[in-house]
Design a protein around this motif. Structure first.
Motif, mmCIF file in Angstrom:
data_model
loop_
_atom_site.group_PDB
_atom_site.id
_atom_site.type_symbol
_atom_site.label_atom_id
_atom_site.label_comp_id
_atom_site.label_asym_id
_atom_site.label_seq_id
_atom_site.Cartn_x
_atom_site.Cartn_y
_atom_site.Cartn_z
ATOM 1 N N LEU A 71 0.836 -1.204 0.000
ATOM 2 C CA LEU A 71 0.000 0.000 0.000
ATOM 3 C C LEU A 71 0.870 1.253 0.000
ATOM 4 N N ARG A 72 1.952 1.209 0.765
ATOM 5 C CA ARG A 72 2.887 2.340 0.798
ATOM 6 C C ARG A 72 3.558 2.521 -0.566
ATOM 7 N N ALA A 73 3.892 1.404 -1.207
ATOM 8 C CA ALA A 73 4.492 1.480 -2.544
ATOM 9 C C ALA A 73 3.522 2.116 -3.533
ATOM 10 N N LEU A 74 2.245 1.731 -3.463
ATOM 11 C CA LEU A 74 1.245 2.308 -4.357
ATOM 12 C C LEU A 74 1.081 3.799 -4.112
ATOM 13 N N GLU A 75 1.179 4.201 -2.858
ATOM 14 C CA GLU A 75 1.103 5.629 -2.528
ATOM 15 C C GLU A 75 2.220 6.400 -3.236
ATOM 16 N N ALA A 107 -5.591 1.157 -8.682
ATOM 17 C CA ALA A 107 -4.808 2.075 -7.847
ATOM 18 C C ALA A 107 -4.138 3.186 -8.644
ATOM 19 N N GLY A 108 -3.975 3.006 -9.930
ATOM 20 C CA GLY A 108 -3.321 4.033 -10.733
ATOM 21 C C GLY A 108 -3.192 3.591 -12.179
ATOM 22 N N PRO A 109 -2.571 4.392 -13.015
ATOM 23 C CA PRO A 109 -2.398 4.045 -14.430
ATOM 24 C C PRO A 109 -1.272 3.034 -14.617
ATOM 25 N N PHE A 110 -1.452 1.865 -14.021
ATOM 26 C CA PHE A 110 -0.414 0.843 -14.005
ATOM 27 C C PHE A 110 -0.793 -0.334 -14.911
ATOM 28 N N HIS A 111 0.226 -1.033 -15.386
ATOM 29 C CA HIS A 111 0.043 -2.291 -16.103
ATOM 30 C C HIS A 111 0.359 -3.424 -15.132
ATOM 31 N N GLU A 136 -11.860 2.258 -17.990
ATOM 32 C CA GLU A 136 -11.367 1.448 -16.891
ATOM 33 C C GLU A 136 -11.249 2.315 -15.646
ATOM 34 N N PRO A 137 -11.938 1.971 -14.554
ATOM 35 C CA PRO A 137 -11.995 2.866 -13.394
ATOM 36 C C PRO A 137 -10.691 2.896 -12.608
ATOM 37 N N LEU A 138 -10.377 4.063 -12.087
ATOM 38 C CA LEU A 138 -9.243 4.253 -11.187
ATOM 39 C C LEU A 138 -9.759 4.889 -9.899
#
Length: 205
Positions: A71-75, A107-111, A136-138
């Motif tokens: 979760l911290r990494a995603l932040e 969580a974000g514009p990630f692949h 695609e929802p974010l």
């Protein structure tokens, strides 16, 4: 890819892998993308000086081997300086955890790439990332704050006060995210958030 690598000076890093998995790091550096412009770091914190560089085109984060919480990494990865430019961010995750994969995608514009892909499809997935649908929802900023606060153990009423929102609006926003993630209830979400806050040592304990 080859043209970009050729055009960059040798000291510039164009691709960075974040992983503590030595086998993955070796395969990525020596087999998948061998070259002087690749770098491997054990954590996002140690790669911090690279993340804002304009010539960095690919950032691959092995979510399963992080020593800090996912979760911290995603932040960190949601920061505007990373999301609002041409940097392609890939998250490697276990396909055996579909709830986590859905969360990572939102969580974000990630692949998001399955971590156990064989070499050829893994390399192809990095070279030709699938296009994200505009539908695609974010997670918007407010929803992310709600989820982060839940992960910290805050109650819904306290979250509503902190965000200066009516309680029923917070409940509605959270229920919308539950549907988006395909989770049956709030308790399932809390369990998922708890898993995402654990570092690798806690997961193995």
């Amino acid at each position: 890819m080859q043209q970009l690598s050729f055009a960059l000076p040798e000291y510039m890093i164009s691709q960075t892998l974040i992983s503590t998995d030595h086998f993955l790091s070796y395969a990525w550096s020596c087999c998948l993308f061998s070259g002087k412009r690749n770098a491997v770091f054990p954590s996002l914190e140690m790669a911090h000086h690279q993340l804002g560089e304009p010539h960095l085109s690919h950032l691959i984060v092995d979510m399963e081997s992080l020593t800090t919480s996912r979760l911290r990494a995603l932040e960190t990865l949601r920061q505007p300086c990373l999301c609002n430019r041409g940097l392609q961010i890939y998250l490697l995750a276990a396909k055996s955890d579909p709830a986590q994969i859905n969360f990572l995608r939102a969580a974000g514009p990630f692949h998001v790439i399955a971590r156990d892909l064989s070499v050829i499809p893994f390399r192809q997935a990095l070279l030709i990332p699938p296009e994200r649908s505009i539908h695609e929802p974010l997670f918007p900023s407010t929803e992310w704050k709600i989820l982060s606060s839940l992960a910290q153990g805050l109650t819904m009423k306290r979250i509503a006060r902190q965000l200066n929102l009516p309680y029923h609006r917070v409940v509605y926003r959270l229920n919308t995210q539950l549907k988006q993630l395909g989770l049956p209830d709030r308790q399932s979400l809390i369990h998922l958030l708890h898993r995402l806050t654990l570092d690798r040592n806690q997961q193995m304990a």
